[in-house]
Design an enzyme around this catalytic site. Structure first.
Site, PDB file in Angstrom:
ATOM      1  N   ASP A 192      23.418  26.853  38.933  1.00 62.31           N
ATOM      2  CA  ASP A 192      24.291  25.769  38.457  1.00 62.31           C
ATOM      3  C   ASP A 192      23.661  24.858  37.389  1.00 62.31           C
ATOM      4  OD1 ASP A 192      25.186  26.792  40.836  1.00 62.31           O
ATOM      5  OD2 ASP A 192      25.477  24.868  41.831  1.00 62.31           O
ATOM      6  N   ASP A 244      17.249  18.568  54.207  1.00 68.20           N
ATOM      7  CA  ASP A 244      16.253  17.817  54.976  1.00 68.20           C
ATOM      8  C   ASP A 244      15.515  18.710  55.975  1.00 68.20           C
ATOM      9  OD1 ASP A 244      17.738  18.067  57.307  1.00 68.20           O
ATOM     10  OD2 ASP A 244      18.335  15.958  57.404  1.00 68.20           O
TER      11      ASP A 244
END
Ligand SMILES: *[C@@H]1O[C@H](CO)[C@@H](O)[C@H](O)[C@H]1NC(C)=O
Ligand SMILES: *[C@@H]1O[C@H](CO)[C@@H](O)[C@H](O)[C@H]1NC(C)=O
Ligand SMILES: *[C@@H]1O[C@H](CO)[C@@H](O)[C@H](O)[C@H]1NC(C)=O
Ligand SMILES: *[C@@H]1O[C@H](CO)[C@@H](O)[C@H](O)[C@H]1NC(C)=O
Length: 573
Positions: free
Chosen positions: A60, A139
């Protein structure tokens, strides 16, 4: 996965403007730059003027913006290989959106909220000119969360170093908000309301309902989830890389406007990248910022009529407002169509499309896209044909251009409408293109271009129109037929297609194709329909490639314009 160890291993210099700046980069990148310049013969599929890094995986485009007169483009990048993984934000800058200079990676895992990856996001320019970036971090629990980063030194036009907010993550899935922690990513550029609140949307889904979750903030740091999503749609699956922006609904339509603009003469566009189908769809509608409701004219319930930016390989795109030239520019990722084994073998995967200016068509119903004008600076050795009738079955070679690295524009005028094939019932256009490829003779069409054609036509990619008579009207089909694009069959050779909203009785049918070694980006009827395809010819490579106009219908068609250019190589990364 920790990837910080590969940074800052070696130093080399590059030229930026007139100054030679020392910058730090990885040993890997340096070596690869060397090998590419010395041996391009083994790399027939590397592009000459499309954006790509020297090697490895790219996907992207992220955070495109113009800052202090320079264009910045970040992108999802794997520093370690040609397949997806170890994702960081790589960073390049440009003065013209064509030639790009690489900088050090801008954002890479360094704090708990992004230690497992720095995924896609967007830049917002705050009042006063400060750029900030919102991006998705992964995370330690593999949750998808949203983080903020800002430049360390705003006086540095290269924006080389980015600092992360100590308050990260700013938005996270919790038990209370019921957000799916594996489906919460890709924040947009934020927009500011007159009420002083910033708004941003994040892609998500609940079961199979795709959604654009809305958050608001006064200070860009403390974000509160709005009571309802900006939009959601049952059955569409995960919405990746949403983009939400205004377009001008009056003359001159092609003028772009800042993402926070709104008003009576403005319409809004919501683009989402559907993870299930790998296509970028967009909706045009009205956005009421007072209650944050976006009402599209045609919604996902109307299924087959939802428009796409591109009907070929094109995904995870993102726009930015260019305040230098007052236009909105679209960046998009073009995936490979080759096998993973072939990608690993050639050492890279993925390119970006040529940046496109994007605006609302004067019908108010759809968007128009056109390669940014800067790309024309690469054109050399123009070849122009006089007006010419192309008879049914005729093939016309376009000599004198480097056909593997070219830009071509052609326009057709059609008259013999009585010869149009009859379409009895509405059919999915891509399936129709698959059934009626270039080699299937027709009435009015197929006519168009054969690109990447080998001398004996063992290989070619055909981009063409075919006109049908359907319910007392004429329906124009645009196709990109890859079925004969390569003798090496280990590629995805799916044929692409779409109907184009054009009236062939009163309008010419134009086609422009940007051809670059393994990619062809085609713009039908002045940018109302785009199809990008990746092809890997084995014979029609480099100077062996040829370019033709063709007509495989029974009706004659008139070529009213045929111009082609060889394209120079751009200086890219
Ligand atoms: C900030 O960037 C400017 C322009 O590149 C440079 O002159 C200055 O030394 C930088 N400041 C710091 C603290 O690095
Ligand atoms: C959450 O997203 C993941 C990843 O797509 C999916 O496997 C899971 O089923 C989703 N859960 C719900 C409740 O939608
Ligand atoms: C990229 O291309 C490969 C090979 O054709 C395909 O398997 C994959 O689904 C594509 N991904 C996207 C996002 O288009
Ligand atoms: C045109 O049609 C004929 C007959 O179907 C086919 O043999 C030929 O390959 C076609 N030409 C192209 C360029 O596809």
């Amino acid at each position: 996965m920790a990837i910080s160890s590969i940074f800052l291993l070696a130093t080399f210099s590059f030229i930026y403007g007139n100054a030679v700046l020392p910058i730090e980069a990885t040993h890997h990148v340096y070596r690869n730059l060397q090998s590419l310049t010395s041996d391009s013969s083994n790399q027939p599929y590397r592009t000459a003027y499309h954006f790509q890094p020297p090697k490895n995986w790219i996907n992207d485009p992220n955070g495109p913006m113009r800052y202090k007169g320079l264009y910045h483009l970040f992108y999802q990048y794997n520093p370690k290989g040609a397949v997806w993984g170890n994702i960081v934000w790589a960073h390049s800058i440009s003065k013209d959106l064509i030639n790009w200079t690489p900088l050090d990676h801008a954002i890479f895992p360094s704090q708990p909220s992004d230690i497992n990856g720095c995924w896609s996001g967007s830049a917002t320019i705050l009042p006063g000119g400060k750029p900030v970036i919102l991006y998705t971090g992964i995370d330690p629990m593999k949750n998808q969360v949203q983080n903020l980063a800002y430049p360390k030194n705003m006086s540095d036009p290269l924006l080389r170093e980015w600092v992360k907010s100590p308050k990260n993550p700013l938005m996270a899935p919790t038990i209370a908000n019921k957000i799916n922690s594996s489906s919460f990513r890709d924040p947009t550029t934020a927009w500011l309301g007159k009420d002083g609140y910033w708004r941003v949307i994040i892609g998500s889904k609940r079961n199979t309902r795709g959604m654009a979750i809305l958050y608001k903030s006064k200070d860009f740091v403390n974000w509160v989830q709005a009571k309802h999503a900006l939009l959601s749609a049952q059955g569409t699956g995960m919405w990746e890389c949403p983009d939400f922006y205004p377009v001008l609904n009056k003359r001159p339509f092609s003028i772009g406007i800042d993402t926070s603009m709104n008003g009576d003469d403005v319409m809004h566009v919501l683009k989402v990248s559907l993870d299930d189908t790998k296509h970028d769809h967009y909706l045009v509608g009205r956005y009421n910022i007072a209650n944050d409701i976006f009402v599209p004219y045609i919604g996902f319930e109307d299924n087959q009529f939802v428009l796409r930016y591109d009907y070929g390989k094109y995904y995870a795109s993102k726009t930015t407002f260019d305040d230098g030239k007052n236009r909105r520019i679209l960046f998009g990722w073009v995936n490979e169509s080759s096998s993973v084994a072939d990608d690993i073998n050639k050492g890279w995967s993925g390119i970006h499309a040529i940046p496109r200016a994007i605006w609302l068509h004067n019908s108010g119903k759809q968007l128009v896209q056109w390669p940014i004008q800067e790309i024309e600076s690469l054109r050399v050795n123009p070849v122009n044909f006089p007006t010419k009738v192309l008879k049914g079955g005729e093939l016309l070679q376009v000599p004198g251009v480097t056909a593997a690295q070219a830009d071509v524009e052609i326009s057709f005028e059609v008259n013999e409408f009585e010869k149009a094939e009859v379409l009895k019932s509405w059919t999915n256009p891509q399936i129709l293109c698959g059934k009626k490829g270039a080699a299937v003779k027709g009435g009015l069409g197929p006519f168009g271009l054969l690109v990447f054609a080998s001398k004996g036509l063992e290989e070619y990619t055909a981009v063409f129109f075919r006109i049908f008579s359907y319910q007392h009207k004429y329906l124009v089909l645009m196709c990109s037929d890859q079925s004969r694009s390569s003798l090496h069959k280990d590629n995805d050779m799916t044929t692409y297609g779409t109907f184009v909203d054009v009236d062939p009785l009163h309008e010419k049918l134009s086609l422009r194709s940007l051809i670059d070694h393994s990619v062809v980006e085609s713009f039908g009827t002045e940018g109302r329909a785009c199809i990008t395809s990746r092809v890997y010819p084995t014979l029609a490579i480099n100077d062996k490639a040829q370019l033709y106009a063709f007509n495989n219908g029974t009706a004659n068609v008139k070529i009213t314009r045929l111009s082609a250019w060889s394209m120079k190589k751009a200086r890219i990364n």
